[in-house]
Write a protein that holds these residues in place. Structure first.
Motif, PDB file in Angstrom:
ATOM      1  N   ASP A  12      23.571  41.598 -34.494  1.00 35.14           N
ATOM      2  CA  ASP A  12      24.368  40.828 -35.060  1.00 35.14           C
ATOM      3  C   ASP A  12      25.496  40.537 -35.341  1.00 35.14           C
ATOM      4  O   ASP A  12      26.159  39.449 -35.669  1.00 35.14           O
ATOM      5  CB  ASP A  12      24.174  41.549 -36.665  1.00 35.14           C
ATOM      6  N   LEU A  17      27.244  37.920 -37.343  1.00 32.16           N
ATOM      7  CA  LEU A  17      26.499  37.964 -38.441  1.00 32.16           C
ATOM      8  C   LEU A  17      27.114  39.117 -38.936  1.00 32.16           C
ATOM      9  O   LEU A  17      27.850  39.959 -38.118  1.00 32.16           O
ATOM     10  CB  LEU A  17      25.400  37.759 -39.347  1.00 32.16           C
ATOM     11  N   ARG A 144      13.872  35.986 -41.073  1.00 29.97           N
ATOM     12  CA  ARG A 144      15.507  36.555 -41.366  1.00 29.97           C
ATOM     13  C   ARG A 144      16.320  35.922 -41.072  1.00 29.97           C
ATOM     14  O   ARG A 144      17.459  34.800 -41.298  1.00 29.97           O
ATOM     15  CB  ARG A 144      15.807  38.282 -40.833  1.00 29.97           C
ATOM     16  N   TYR A 145      15.811  35.100 -39.444  1.00 30.11           N
ATOM     17  CA  TYR A 145      16.395  33.971 -39.060  1.00 30.11           C
ATOM     18  C   TYR A 145      16.404  32.666 -38.483  1.00 30.11           C
ATOM     19  O   TYR A 145      16.562  32.074 -38.262  1.00 30.11           O
ATOM     20  CB  TYR A 145      16.834  34.862 -37.327  1.00 30.11           C
ATOM     21  N   LEU A 148      18.822  30.278 -39.004  1.00 24.37           N
ATOM     22  CA  LEU A 148      19.547  29.873 -37.456  1.00 24.37           C
ATOM     23  C   LEU A 148      19.210  29.227 -36.499  1.00 24.37           C
ATOM     24  O   LEU A 148      19.788  28.699 -35.226  1.00 24.37           O
ATOM     25  CB  LEU A 148      20.290  31.691 -36.733  1.00 24.37           C
TER      26      LEU A 148
END
Length: 410
Positions: A12, A17, A144-145, A148
């Motif tokens: 992260d 992040l 979660r990603y 992105l």
């Protein structure tokens, strides 16, 4: 003794992040040396210690060997001779198999930074296929990603399918499945978790009631997306946008399960699917050992979500019956979760995403009106015993009727 920051904190940080927690690996140390330095042992299966000041976890570098079925079917070996690379190679994804030395140097033997740049979730080694829990973990990272641009690498998806087909997922204990599922439900794109599981065959193995919705049609005038499983994914996406609680998101996951049991000759209609959905939600909650309140809400949303959608048409007595089922007097927060799930359901349809849902504010207002009934005044009128109960109930229905009249004719 060498100490390295590992896993999610490194990943992260490189993504820019926030880092919420830190895990450390210690190379070249023994348990006795750790305790001599003030670390407190907490690991049951392998040596893990808590830092005396920060309380962060420090694990001795270790290797693992497959010795049985499921997530717990491994034998671990921790020794001062285990290298950092030997520890990192046992991890699931390349982006989780990086370490950072005290001086800031990134140790990246499996090209995690390359996959970060390529936005790929890729396994570290073929040993990935030894642990069925990794199917759920990869799906959760995909959720979660997703924002992105991350995707599961094709070769990793193949290993996930291999695990799903092997029957290994059946050895996962319910608590682990629920833990990963509950975390995934609270991710930014929870629908991606279930989409990835569906792509690799794990949805059928772990959530057969949900997988049964694939290809089941709904009336196009109400559901332009038609497919019930696609509707389910759209609902979960709405749940994240609305910032719903875990209980509401889980309830939403179960709200239409009964449509998978509708006889084909009745398609695209799904008469009485609410009762079937409530029954199946209980089955899923029992199998996954879902916490009581989440399981209760799931059953209530399954059974009564269409009541919410038709709230403005319901008689005051029917609205009060709904409120009693939700137990709103003792559990006011349950109504909030119920309405949140119903709104996400209403908006989880193609071209309906931004539609208003006045039913929520109406039912909240009606509930407030029902709560404000003056019981002492009814007692002062001479009501007592069963008659008092009947008078209170009628007063609440009348309060709802008055509120409805004011709302519809301001």
């Amino acid at each position: 003794m060498n100490v390295y920051l590992v896993g999610g904190a490194v990943r992260d940080s490189l993504l820019g992040l926030p880092v919420t927690e830190k895990d450390w690996v210690v190379v070249g140390a023994t348990p006795k040396e750790m305790e001599a330095n003030g670390f407190r042992p907490v690991g049951k299966d392998f040596p893990v210690f808590l830092h005396p000041k920060t309380q962060e976890e420090y694990a001795l570098a270790r290797t693992e060997r497959k010795s049985g079925h499921g997530y717990g079917g491994f034998t671990f070996h921790a020794a001062s001779t285990v290298s950092l690379e030997e520890d990192l190679i046992r991890r699931d994804l390349t982006i989780n198999a990086m370490a950072q030395a005290r001086g800031g140097e990134i140790i990246d033997p499996f090209n995690g930074r390359v996959d970060l740049k390529a936005r790929l979730l890729r396994h570290v080694s073929p040993a990935f296929a030894e642990d069925p829990l990794r199917v759920l973990r990869v799906a959760r990272f995909a959720a979660r990603y997703h924002w992105l641009g991350f995707q599961v690498a094709d070769d990793t998806l193949m290993l996930m399918k291999q695990l799903s087909d092997s029957g290994e997922l059946g050895y996962l204990v319910a608590e682990r499945v629920w833990k990963e599922t509950s975390r995934a439900l609270m991710e930014r794109d929870p629908q991606v978790f279930f989409q990835v599981l569906h792509r690799c065959g794990a949805l059928h193995a772990l959530f057969p009631e949900l997988a049964a919705l694939d290809g089941v049609p709904q009336p196009e005038q109400h559901h332009p997306e038609v497919d019930t499983l696609l509707h389910q994914f759209l609902c979960l996406k709405q749940a994240a946008w609305l910032g719903l609680s875990l209980n509401a998101r889980y309830a939403l996951l179960c709200h239409d399960l009964g449509k998978g049991k509708t006889p084909k000759e009745e398609w695209p209609r799904h008469i009485a699917h609410e009762i079937r959905s409530a029954r199946l939600s209980k089955k899923v909650s029992k199998r996954l050992k879902v916490p009581k309140e989440a399981a209760t809400l799931a059953t209530l949303v399954a059974e009564f979500h269409t009541h919410s959608h038709r709230a403005l048409e319901l008689k005051p007595a029917t609205v009060w019956k709904l409120f009693k089922s939700l137990d709103i007097l003792r559990r006011p927060e349950r109504l909030t979760d119920f309405l949140g799930a119903c709104e996400a359901d209403a908006r989880g349809r193609t071209s309906f995403e931004n539609r208003e849902y006045p039913q929520a504010s109406y039912l909240q207002g009606a509930a407030d009106a029902a709560r404000q009934v003056d019981i002492q005044a009814l007692q002062a009128q001479g009501h007592e015993g069963p008659a008092l109960g009947e008078a209170i109930e009628q007063a609440r229905i009348d309060a709802i009727a008055t509120f409805k009249q004011q709302e519809l004719n301001p």
